[in-house]
Scaffold this motif. Structure first.
Motif, PDB file in Angstrom:
ATOM      1  N   GLU A 242      -5.260   1.639   4.216  1.00  0.00           N
ATOM      2  CA  GLU A 242      -4.353   0.726   3.521  1.00  0.00           C
ATOM      3  C   GLU A 242      -5.104  -0.138   2.515  1.00  0.00           C
ATOM      4  OE1 GLU A 242      -0.743   0.348   6.765  1.00  0.00           O
ATOM      5  OE2 GLU A 242      -1.828  -1.453   6.170  1.00  0.00           O
TER       6      GLU A 242
ATOM      7  N   TYR B 156      13.021   1.766   7.184  1.00  0.00           N
ATOM      8  CA  TYR B 156      12.101   2.337   6.191  1.00  0.00           C
ATOM      9  C   TYR B 156      12.609   2.155   4.751  1.00  0.00           C
ATOM     10  CZ  TYR B 156      10.046   5.903   3.156  1.00  0.00           C
ATOM     11  OH  TYR B 156       9.470   6.545   2.091  1.00  0.00           O
TER      12      TYR B 156
ATOM     13  N   ASP C  53      -5.843   2.856  10.747  1.00  0.00           N
ATOM     14  CA  ASP C  53      -5.212   2.950   9.423  1.00  0.00           C
ATOM     15  C   ASP C  53      -5.636   1.824   8.480  1.00  0.00           C
ATOM     16  OD1 ASP C  53      -3.825   5.215  10.176  1.00  0.00           O
ATOM     17  OD2 ASP C  53      -2.044   4.107  10.804  1.00  0.00           O
TER      18      ASP C  53
ATOM     19  N   TYR D  38       4.412   3.444   2.545  1.00  0.00           N
ATOM     20  CA  TYR D  38       5.150   3.325   3.814  1.00  0.00           C
ATOM     21  C   TYR D  38       5.517   4.687   4.412  1.00  0.00           C
ATOM     22  CZ  TYR D  38       5.989  -1.759   3.607  1.00  0.00           C
ATOM     23  OH  TYR D  38       5.862  -3.129   3.616  1.00  0.00           O
ATOM     24  N   GLU D  39       4.956   5.746   3.886  1.00  0.00           N
ATOM     25  CA  GLU D  39       5.362   7.091   4.315  1.00  0.00           C
ATOM     26  C   GLU D  39       5.232   7.291   5.820  1.00  0.00           C
ATOM     27  OE1 GLU D  39       4.673  11.743   2.933  1.00  0.00           O
ATOM     28  OE2 GLU D  39       3.203  10.209   2.419  1.00  0.00           O
ATOM     29  N   VAL D  40       4.254   6.669   6.434  1.00  0.00           N
ATOM     30  CA  VAL D  40       4.036   6.824   7.873  1.00  0.00           C
ATOM     31  C   VAL D  40       5.227   6.317   8.684  1.00  0.00           C
ATOM     32  CG1 VAL D  40       2.884   4.583   8.133  1.00  0.00           C
ATOM     33  CG2 VAL D  40       2.359   6.439   9.721  1.00  0.00           C
ATOM     34  N   TYR D  41       6.050   5.449   8.095  1.00  0.00           N
ATOM     35  CA  TYR D  41       7.202   4.886   8.804  1.00  0.00           C
ATOM     36  C   TYR D  41       8.482   5.698   8.575  1.00  0.00           C
ATOM     37  CZ  TYR D  41       4.200   0.769   9.206  1.00  0.00           C
ATOM     38  OH  TYR D  41       3.159  -0.082   9.478  1.00  0.00           O
TER      39      TYR D  41
END
Length: 373
Positions: free
Chosen positions: A363, A292, A359, A282-285
């Motif tokens: 994923e 987050y 993406d 979830y780093e992109v969030y």
């Protein structure tokens, strides 16, 4: 015994990523008020004083299971006393449920059947067996005239294998596969929710011994990884049925909705995602979405079911099918979407889908290449 005084004890391991150590605890569960207590075995001190923790259910506590206590994922390795072993372990069994290629489209129904039978799916994956692998699986039938037919059935396409855990799981699952007799009246017919699968669509372990052997074949405990997953990594997107939806028994309904909408499931695997991997995924969030931290916690709370969906424009189409991230908004604007039907809030919104088509492949690869590598 006074119900208020009943206490179940377990030995549980937790991997401390900071210290790179495996820490062992005595985990105590009090069913009367759903409270938990933890004792540090090495340091001989209380680690967590008795605290109510409604997220943990008694059915989640069994040897080999994984539970999440305040963001710590614990692996239950043994019963902590004779009372617990006798009370909870005497009837607890593991068995294999295998959906043959012509039964894979019944996956949603099977997950619902398992839930209704009070069994739990503790491992799951989709694989495509080679002739050699299928022959090894059916090796005890190799002298029978129908051996080649069995192998052909099993290699005709992907199969889905599930590890089921529950009271007398072997006999319970075998009975679910038996054809039911025609109901004698309308009232009885209304109580029958679905036809059992039968041996043409599925396989059930015959005994505890057979179950142990067959589970080791698909979910080996040794260095060998068993048959590989069926991920295509092409024109595909990622769907995660979140831990809260799995624990609430919604996975079958969600899978049925996905299949009914025309999406093709090309790979599937159950994962227990630890917090470090959840943060990485979830780093992109991070710093972008206010939820987050809660999203990370939710993904690491328990088992999730990850699907690779395959088809033209599948990332965009599935994103639309999931609906707005907030289920309340989804119920007002798009009531037939997955999050509208099965979500409760922006964190527990039933499913994760890839937001940006570019993406999608990353994923899918994260789960089916990195975590399942």
């Amino acid at each position: 015994m006074d119900e208020e005084k009943v206490r179940f004890a377990f030995l549980a391991d937790w991997y401390d990523p900071v210290a790179s150590l495996l820490r062992r605890y005595q985990l105590f569960y009090y069913p009367h008020d759903s409270s938990v207590e933890m004792f540090d075995v090495k340091n001989q001190r209380i680690f967590l004083r008795r605290t109510i923790y409604n997220e943990l259910l008694l059915r989640d506590l069994f040897v080999g299971g994984r539970v999440n206590i305040f963001s710590r994922q614990l692996h239950i390795v043994d019963y902590g006393d004779k009372f617990t072993a006798k009370k909870l372990g005497s009837k607890k069994e593991r068995t294999l449920a295998l959906l043959k290629p012509n039964g894979v489209n019944r996956l949603g129904d099977v997950l619902e059947m398992v839930n209704e039978a009070n069994l739990m799916v503790t491992s799951a994956k989709m694989v495509h067996l080679t002739w050699s692998q299928a022959a090894d699986f059916y090796v005890e039938h190799q002298s029978k005239p129908y051996f080649n037919t069995l192998v052909q059935q099993l290699t005709a396409g992907p199969v889905v294998v599930l590890e089921l855990v529950g009271d007398e799981a072997v006999s319970v699952w075998k009975k679910l596969m038996e054809p039911w007799e025609e109901a004698v009246d309308v009232k009885e017919a209304q109580q029958i929710t679905r036809v059992q699968l039968g041996s043409e669509l599925a396989h059930a372990s015959d005994s505890l011994t057979a179950a142990a052997k067959e589970l080791e074949f698909f979910f080996p405990t040794t260095v060998c990884h068993g048959p590989v997953n069926t991920a295509l990594y092409n024109q595909s997107t990622c769907c995660i049925i979140k831990p809260h939806a799995v624990s609430q028994g919604l996975a079958g309904k969600i899978v049925n909705s996905i299949i009914a909408a025309g999406f093709h499931i090309s790979a599937m695997r159950m994962f227990n995602v630890d917090r470090a991997n959840a943060e990485e995924f979830y780093e992109v969030y991070k710093g972008v979405v206010a939820e987050y931290a809660d999203m990370v916690t939710e993904l690491s709370l328990g088992p999730c079911l990850v699907l690779e969906l395959h088809g033209a424009d599948v990332a965009k189409n599935f994103r639309d099918f999931c609906g707005p991230a907030d289920p309340e908004i989804a119920r007002h604007l798009r009531p037939s979407t997955l999050r509208a039907l099965y979500g409760t809030d922006k964190v527990k919104n039933a499913v994760h889908c890839t937001d940006l088509p570019e993406d999608a492949m990353l994923e899918v690869q994260y789960f089916f290449k990195i975590l399942d590598g």
